[in-house]
Design a protein around this motif. Structure first.
Motif, mmCIF file in Angstrom:
data_model
loop_
_atom_site.group_PDB
_atom_site.id
_atom_site.type_symbol
_atom_site.label_atom_id
_atom_site.label_comp_id
_atom_site.label_asym_id
_atom_site.label_seq_id
_atom_site.Cartn_x
_atom_site.Cartn_y
_atom_site.Cartn_z
ATOM 1 N N HIS A 199 0.794 -1.155 -0.147
ATOM 2 C CA HIS A 199 0.200 -0.105 -0.013
ATOM 3 C C HIS A 199 0.912 1.350 0.018
ATOM 4 O O HIS A 199 0.561 2.065 -0.851
ATOM 5 N N GLY A 200 1.809 1.365 0.904
ATOM 6 C CA GLY A 200 2.991 2.347 1.003
ATOM 7 C C GLY A 200 3.529 2.698 -0.276
ATOM 8 O O GLY A 200 3.802 3.663 -0.883
ATOM 9 N N LEU A 201 4.019 1.653 -0.880
ATOM 10 C CA LEU A 201 4.938 1.698 -2.036
ATOM 11 C C LEU A 201 4.072 1.982 -3.229
ATOM 12 O O LEU A 201 4.573 2.836 -4.262
ATOM 13 N N SER A 202 2.758 1.635 -3.578
ATOM 14 C CA SER A 202 1.967 2.243 -4.474
ATOM 15 C C SER A 202 1.492 3.751 -4.350
ATOM 16 O O SER A 202 1.809 4.584 -5.088
ATOM 17 N N ARG A 203 1.424 4.172 -3.121
ATOM 18 C CA ARG A 203 1.293 5.561 -2.812
ATOM 19 C C ARG A 203 2.347 6.382 -3.071
ATOM 20 O O ARG A 203 2.480 7.563 -3.761
ATOM 21 N N ALA A 204 3.711 5.909 -2.632
ATOM 22 C CA ALA A 204 4.945 6.748 -3.027
ATOM 23 C C ALA A 204 5.104 6.553 -4.455
ATOM 24 O O ALA A 204 5.638 7.523 -4.790
ATOM 25 N N LEU A 205 4.768 5.623 -5.346
ATOM 26 C CA LEU A 205 4.955 5.513 -6.743
ATOM 27 C C LEU A 205 4.124 6.579 -7.249
ATOM 28 O O LEU A 205 4.528 7.436 -8.156
ATOM 29 N N ILE A 206 2.952 6.864 -6.834
ATOM 30 C CA ILE A 206 1.986 7.723 -7.479
ATOM 31 C C ILE A 206 2.611 9.157 -7.173
ATOM 32 O O ILE A 206 2.620 10.205 -7.901
ATOM 33 N N LYS A 207 3.042 9.413 -5.967
ATOM 34 C CA LYS A 207 3.678 10.713 -5.573
ATOM 35 C C LYS A 207 4.912 11.117 -6.409
ATOM 36 O O LYS A 207 5.027 12.155 -6.633
ATOM 37 N N SER A 208 5.501 10.125 -6.617
ATOM 38 C CA SER A 208 6.958 10.345 -7.610
ATOM 39 C C SER A 208 6.665 10.605 -8.839
ATOM 40 O O SER A 208 7.581 10.977 -9.496
ATOM 41 N N GLY A 209 5.538 10.458 -9.369
ATOM 42 C CA GLY A 209 5.156 11.087 -10.728
ATOM 43 C C GLY A 209 4.828 9.990 -11.702
ATOM 44 O O GLY A 209 4.931 10.050 -12.820
ATOM 45 N N ALA A 210 4.642 8.668 -11.076
ATOM 46 C CA ALA A 210 4.228 7.737 -12.245
ATOM 47 C C ALA A 210 2.829 7.774 -12.679
ATOM 48 O O ALA A 210 1.999 8.279 -11.938
ATOM 49 N N GLU A 211 2.538 7.453 -13.795
ATOM 50 C CA GLU A 211 1.322 8.034 -14.618
ATOM 51 C C GLU A 211 0.434 6.562 -14.429
ATOM 52 O O GLU A 211 -0.409 6.526 -14.942
ATOM 53 N N GLU A 212 0.731 5.592 -13.946
ATOM 54 C CA GLU A 212 0.139 4.325 -13.669
ATOM 55 C C GLU A 212 -1.162 4.407 -12.522
ATOM 56 O O GLU A 212 -1.332 3.269 -11.990
ATOM 57 N N LYS A 213 -1.479 5.503 -12.268
ATOM 58 C CA LYS A 213 -2.454 5.669 -11.012
ATOM 59 C C LYS A 213 -3.597 4.775 -11.377
ATOM 60 O O LYS A 213 -4.247 4.087 -10.576
ATOM 61 N N THR A 214 -4.286 4.871 -12.584
ATOM 62 C CA THR A 214 -5.529 4.228 -12.930
ATOM 63 C C THR A 214 -5.243 2.824 -12.769
ATOM 64 O O THR A 214 -6.076 1.740 -12.277
ATOM 65 N N VAL A 215 -3.973 2.089 -13.290
ATOM 66 C CA VAL A 215 -3.793 0.709 -13.092
ATOM 67 C C VAL A 215 -3.751 0.240 -11.969
ATOM 68 O O VAL A 215 -4.184 -0.926 -11.537
ATOM 69 N N LEU A 216 -2.858 1.045 -10.973
ATOM 70 C CA LEU A 216 -2.566 0.543 -9.667
ATOM 71 C C LEU A 216 -3.971 0.552 -8.662
ATOM 72 O O LEU A 216 -4.105 -0.279 -8.163
ATOM 73 N N LYS A 217 -4.989 1.620 -9.099
ATOM 74 C CA LYS A 217 -6.049 1.726 -8.693
ATOM 75 C C LYS A 217 -7.190 0.437 -8.981
ATOM 76 O O LYS A 217 -7.875 -0.075 -8.095
ATOM 77 N N LYS A 218 -6.927 -0.017 -10.114
ATOM 78 C CA LYS A 218 -7.881 -1.013 -10.698
ATOM 79 C C LYS A 218 -7.356 -2.450 -9.996
ATOM 80 O O LYS A 218 -8.183 -3.209 -9.453
ATOM 81 N N MET A 219 -6.132 -2.509 -9.683
ATOM 82 C CA MET A 219 -5.507 -3.794 -8.981
ATOM 83 C C MET A 219 -5.962 -3.792 -7.511
ATOM 84 O O MET A 219 -5.728 -4.695 -7.072
ATOM 85 N N GLY A 220 -6.504 -2.582 -6.846
ATOM 86 C CA GLY A 220 -6.782 -2.312 -5.427
ATOM 87 C C GLY A 220 -5.583 -2.307 -4.716
ATOM 88 O O GLY A 220 -5.668 -2.390 -3.387
ATOM 89 N N PHE A 221 -4.404 -1.756 -5.223
ATOM 90 C CA PHE A 221 -3.404 -1.549 -4.366
ATOM 91 C C PHE A 221 -3.426 0.116 -3.647
ATOM 92 O O PHE A 221 -2.536 0.262 -2.768
ATOM 93 N N LEU A 222 -4.238 0.953 -4.245
ATOM 94 C CA LEU A 222 -4.239 2.181 -3.625
ATOM 95 C C LEU A 222 -5.252 2.266 -2.382
ATOM 96 O O LEU A 222 -5.418 3.345 -1.637
ATOM 97 N N SER A 223 -6.219 1.375 -2.252
ATOM 98 C CA SER A 223 -7.263 1.578 -1.269
ATOM 99 C C SER A 223 -6.871 0.954 0.191
ATOM 100 O O SER A 223 -6.072 -0.225 0.039
ATOM 101 N N ARG A 224 -7.085 1.559 1.110
ATOM 102 C CA ARG A 224 -6.785 1.002 2.599
ATOM 103 C C ARG A 224 -7.729 -0.058 2.889
ATOM 104 O O ARG A 224 -8.988 0.345 2.908
ATOM 105 N N ASP A 225 -7.256 -1.305 3.055
ATOM 106 C CA ASP A 225 -7.973 -2.334 3.676
ATOM 107 C C ASP A 225 -8.214 -1.923 5.153
ATOM 108 O O ASP A 225 -7.532 -2.316 5.961
ATOM 109 N N ALA A 226 -9.543 -1.668 5.416
ATOM 110 C CA ALA A 226 -9.689 -1.086 6.779
ATOM 111 C C ALA A 226 -10.189 -2.229 7.778
ATOM 112 O O ALA A 226 -10.378 -2.023 8.829
ATOM 113 N N ARG A 227 -10.420 -3.509 7.324
ATOM 114 C CA ARG A 227 -10.507 -4.653 8.256
ATOM 115 C C ARG A 227 -9.679 -4.603 9.317
ATOM 116 O O ARG A 227 -8.567 -4.842 8.978
#
Length: 145
Positions: free
Chosen positions: A96-124
């Motif tokens: 989760h942290g790695l995905s968020r850091a990649l988005i902050k660093s300028g990676a344009e693959e936000k939509t792909v990472l979001k579809k894979m579910g890596f950007l959502s916080r699993d709150a269970r």
């Protein structure tokens, strides 16, 4: 009487940040992940190599999946401090942290990472034990007579 004059040393300027930092969470595990550009890939978790920290291939695959699936493999040196939780939750918090850091660093693959579910916080989280019950929801067996 002579007075001594004290001179203050000039304040040190903080070094320029050459990394991107993000926080990932899962259950009670918290991962602070730093991503910096490098010539070859390197993972350091709690001052240990990733193979020493995550002993199984499954946990390493979970932790590195945002980088491996998107082809960033040879571009980043990744360091992390992880506390709390079990080893599986720590791997997911790192992801989760790695995905968020990649988005902050300028990676344009936000939509792909979001579809894979890596950007959502699993709150269970584990539900607390309630008064009068054996566990969170388990009650003693009811008997009519």
């Amino acid at each position: 009487m002579t007075t001594a004059t004290t001179t203050k040393a000039p304040a040190k300027k903080p070094a320029a940040k050459n990394y991107t930092e993000a926080v990932g969470r899962r259950k009670t595990a918290i991962a602070r992940v730093r991503v910096s550009e490098a010539s070859k890939s390197a993972y350091t978790i709690n001052d240990r190599d990733i193979t020493a920290y995550f002993p199984t291939e499954e946990l390493r695959a979970i932790a590195t999946s945002p980088v491996v699936r998107e082809g960033f493999e040879a571009k980043f040196a990744i360091t992390a401090k992880i506390v709390g939780g079990g080893i599986h939750a720590q791997a997911e918090a790192f992801r989760h942290g790695l995905s968020r850091a990649l988005i902050k660093s300028g990676a344009e693959e936000k939509t792909v990472l979001k579809k894979m579910g890596f950007l959502s916080r699993d709150a269970r989280k584990k539900e607390r034990k309630h008064f009068g019950l054996k566990k969170a929801r388990k009650a003693s067996q009811w008997s009519k007579r």
